[in-house]
Design a protein around this motif. Structure first.
Motif, mmCIF file in Angstrom:
data_model
loop_
_atom_site.group_PDB
_atom_site.id
_atom_site.type_symbol
_atom_site.label_atom_id
_atom_site.label_comp_id
_atom_site.label_asym_id
_atom_site.label_seq_id
_atom_site.Cartn_x
_atom_site.Cartn_y
_atom_site.Cartn_z
ATOM 1 N N TYR A 78 10.662 -8.957 11.743
ATOM 2 C CA TYR A 78 9.351 -8.310 11.841
ATOM 3 C C TYR A 78 8.574 -8.477 10.533
ATOM 4 O O TYR A 78 7.373 -8.732 10.536
ATOM 5 C CB TYR A 78 9.497 -6.824 12.167
ATOM 6 N N ALA A 79 9.285 -8.328 9.413
ATOM 7 C CA ALA A 79 8.630 -8.477 8.106
ATOM 8 C C ALA A 79 8.049 -9.878 7.936
ATOM 9 O O ALA A 79 7.011 -10.058 7.278
ATOM 10 C CB ALA A 79 9.624 -8.183 6.984
ATOM 11 N N ALA A 80 8.692 -10.861 8.537
ATOM 12 C CA ALA A 80 8.215 -12.243 8.421
ATOM 13 C C ALA A 80 6.956 -12.474 9.248
ATOM 14 O O ALA A 80 6.161 -13.376 8.924
ATOM 15 C CB ALA A 80 9.308 -13.214 8.866
ATOM 16 N N ALA A 81 6.759 -11.657 10.295
ATOM 17 C CA ALA A 81 5.586 -11.820 11.157
ATOM 18 C C ALA A 81 5.165 -10.464 11.717
ATOM 19 O O ALA A 81 5.396 -10.171 12.891
ATOM 20 C CB ALA A 81 5.900 -12.799 12.298
ATOM 21 N N TYR A 98 15.625 -4.529 3.796
ATOM 22 C CA TYR A 98 14.832 -3.731 2.857
ATOM 23 C C TYR A 98 13.995 -4.631 1.961
ATOM 24 O O TYR A 98 12.798 -4.396 1.755
ATOM 25 C CB TYR A 98 15.746 -2.848 2.010
ATOM 26 N N LYS A 99 14.613 -5.669 1.431
ATOM 27 C CA LYS A 99 13.882 -6.601 0.553
ATOM 28 C C LYS A 99 12.741 -7.278 1.299
ATOM 29 O O LYS A 99 11.664 -7.505 0.732
ATOM 30 C CB LYS A 99 14.845 -7.651 -0.005
ATOM 31 N N SER A 100 12.980 -7.570 2.597
ATOM 32 C CA SER A 100 11.932 -8.214 3.398
ATOM 33 C C SER A 100 10.746 -7.284 3.608
ATOM 34 O O SER A 100 9.589 -7.700 3.494
ATOM 35 C CB SER A 100 12.511 -8.642 4.758
ATOM 36 N N LEU A 101 11.033 -6.026 3.904
ATOM 37 C CA LEU A 101 9.950 -5.051 4.108
ATOM 38 C C LEU A 101 9.221 -4.759 2.806
ATOM 39 O O LEU A 101 8.001 -4.590 2.780
ATOM 40 C CB LEU A 101 10.511 -3.758 4.701
ATOM 41 N N GLU A 102 9.978 -4.712 1.705
ATOM 42 C CA GLU A 102 9.380 -4.454 0.395
ATOM 43 C C GLU A 102 8.423 -5.586 0.013
ATOM 44 O O GLU A 102 7.379 -5.352 -0.616
ATOM 45 C CB GLU A 102 10.475 -4.322 -0.651
ATOM 46 N N LYS A 103 8.753 -6.784 0.417
ATOM 47 C CA LYS A 103 7.926 -7.948 0.067
ATOM 48 C C LYS A 103 6.592 -7.917 0.804
ATOM 49 O O LYS A 103 5.541 -8.243 0.232
ATOM 50 C CB LYS A 103 8.686 -9.236 0.404
ATOM 51 N N LYS A 126 -7.581 2.012 -1.758
ATOM 52 C CA LYS A 126 -7.985 0.607 -1.901
ATOM 53 C C LYS A 126 -7.382 -0.297 -0.830
ATOM 54 O O LYS A 126 -7.949 -1.335 -0.506
ATOM 55 C CB LYS A 126 -7.549 0.080 -3.274
ATOM 56 N N ASP A 127 -6.219 0.093 -0.288
ATOM 57 C CA ASP A 127 -5.475 -0.843 0.548
ATOM 58 C C ASP A 127 -4.624 -0.086 1.572
ATOM 59 O O ASP A 127 -4.299 1.091 1.377
ATOM 60 C CB ASP A 127 -4.565 -1.700 -0.341
ATOM 61 N N LEU A 128 -4.311 -0.750 2.665
ATOM 62 C CA LEU A 128 -3.374 -0.221 3.653
ATOM 63 C C LEU A 128 -2.465 -1.361 4.062
ATOM 64 O O LEU A 128 -2.900 -2.329 4.694
ATOM 65 C CB LEU A 128 -4.095 0.348 4.873
ATOM 66 N N LYS A 129 -1.206 -1.280 3.663
ATOM 67 C CA LYS A 129 -0.248 -2.331 3.970
ATOM 68 C C LYS A 129 0.156 -2.292 5.448
ATOM 69 O O LYS A 129 -0.069 -1.302 6.148
ATOM 70 C CB LYS A 129 0.994 -2.177 3.096
ATOM 71 N N ALA A 130 0.787 -3.370 5.896
ATOM 72 C CA ALA A 130 1.266 -3.426 7.281
ATOM 73 C C ALA A 130 2.546 -2.623 7.461
ATOM 74 O O ALA A 130 2.877 -2.193 8.570
ATOM 75 C CB ALA A 130 1.508 -4.879 7.699
ATOM 76 N N VAL A 131 3.277 -2.419 6.336
ATOM 77 C CA VAL A 131 4.573 -1.746 6.390
ATOM 78 C C VAL A 131 4.721 -0.808 5.203
ATOM 79 O O VAL A 131 4.339 -1.153 4.072
ATOM 80 C CB VAL A 131 5.740 -2.766 6.362
ATOM 81 N N TYR A 132 5.281 0.372 5.466
ATOM 82 C CA TYR A 132 5.638 1.306 4.393
ATOM 83 C C TYR A 132 7.069 1.780 4.631
ATOM 84 O O TYR A 132 7.453 2.095 5.774
ATOM 85 C CB TYR A 132 4.701 2.514 4.367
#
Length: 337
Positions: free
Chosen positions: A99-102, A126-131, A14-20
């Motif tokens: 990077y997670a912010a943009a 980690y929290k930033s990437l998880e978000k 259903k989806d492909l995130k920008a980060v895993y």
């Protein structure tokens, strides 16, 4: 967001995130989850992949500046970041959080770490990437679950394990999932679609000839042509399956072709590229010594020869399988056959 391993397939449909972020101490589980994500990404146009091993000493600023550089061919890319220590340091933590912010458009970031310790879970990066992306913790089967895991893998490979067959293999591999999968792959190669009794599995896994199969590969990588011939003669006399010999050679030829291609693309020196591959540390020097013998095209040519030898082994083409294997092994060792 957090995902459970069994939710990954449904999520990717259903989806492909920008980060895993993938977390596990089991190389096999990390590899398979990463491959699953990359397979979906490839279907969506992510055509190139860069693998980077990083830690607190890495130049994180340069890493993400390079990642943000637009591709000359406007292609979608995958940055496969191996952060196995889980310690990016101050600079790395800052770079990952920023990077997670943009996130970079048309760039998929996959971060692999070892065990997900509490200090990692509570870290800002980690929290930033998880978000912004998805985090998946991959747990290996418990000891009481291992036999069931092995049986499931055997059936997936087309084998038909009988009572206690999976228990025998589970006991042999002592919790090493990568070793278990390698044994299952070999069993599937030797006995495609067949029933596997406990005795048959025990005999196949304990077969001393398989160690000689690895020996032929090591001798070829080391460039010892005389030893290559002697080991092959020994394997033939012992009745070793030609398919297994070919499998062992082709596995390392595929690695050689990939390493050589990365070298030619300027993705690092031989030592650093070899270190990023799934190669036992004790064998890395063999690959480093072998690479200069041929170009990437030359190694791919030997890999293509494996397909022709496979047809000979299966009786779909004329020829002597052992003679063809000898020529292939000698060519790997640096000869011209």
């Amino acid at each position: 967001m957090k995902l459970k391993p069994d939710q990954l397939s449904g999520h990717l449909a259903k989806d492909l995130k920008a980060v895993y972020v993938l977390a596990s101490n089991e190389p096999l589980l990390l590899q398979e989850a990463s491959e699953q994500i990359r397979h979906t990404a490839t279907k969506q146009g992510y055509t190139s992949r860069e693998v980077v091993a990083a830690d607190a000493r890495s130049d994180w600023e340069k890493l993400f500046v390079d990642a943000a550089e637009p591709s000359l061919f406007a292609e979608r890319r995958i940055l496969d970041l191996k952060l196995m220590t889980g310690k990016p340091g101050v600079g790395g933590s800052k770079a990952l959080s920023e990077y997670a912010a943009a996130p970079v458009e048309d760039l998929l970031l996959i971060v692999s770490v070892g065990s997900l310790e509490s200090r990692i879970r509570s870290s800002k990066w980690y929290k930033s990437l998880e978000k912004v992306g998805a985090c998946i913790e991959l747990w290996p089967p418990r000891p009481d679950e291992l036999a069931g895991w092995v049986e499931q893998r055997m059936r997936k490979a087309g084998l038909k394990p009988e009572t206690q067959a999976a228990d025998v293999l589970a006991e042999r591999i002592e919790g090493n999932l990568l070793a278990a999968q390698q044994e299952i792959d070999k069993l599937a190669l030797l006995y495609p679609g067949e029933s596997m009794s406990a005795d048959r599995v025990d005999a196949a896994v304990a077969d001393n000839a398989r160690f000689d199969v690895y020996a032929i590969v090591d001798e070829a990588l080391a460039g010892r042509a005389d030893r290559v011939v002697r080991v092959l003669q020994s394997l033939r006399a012992e009745g070793a399956p030609t398919a297994l010999v070919l499998w062992a050679l082709s596995q390392d030829l595929e690695k050689l072709a990939h390493i050589s291609w990365e070298c030619e693309q300027g993705k690092g020196n031989v030592e650093s590229i070899v270190a990023r591959q799934r190669i036992w540390p004790a064998k890395r020097h063999l690959f480093q010594n072998a690479i200069p013998r041929r170009s990437a095209r030359g190694w791919r040519s030997l890999l293509q020869r494996c397909a022709r030898i496979d047809k000979v082994i299966k009786g779909l083409s004329t020829g002597d399988p052992w003679l063809e294997l000898e020529r292939l092994a000698l060519a790997t060792a640096g000869g011209t056959r």
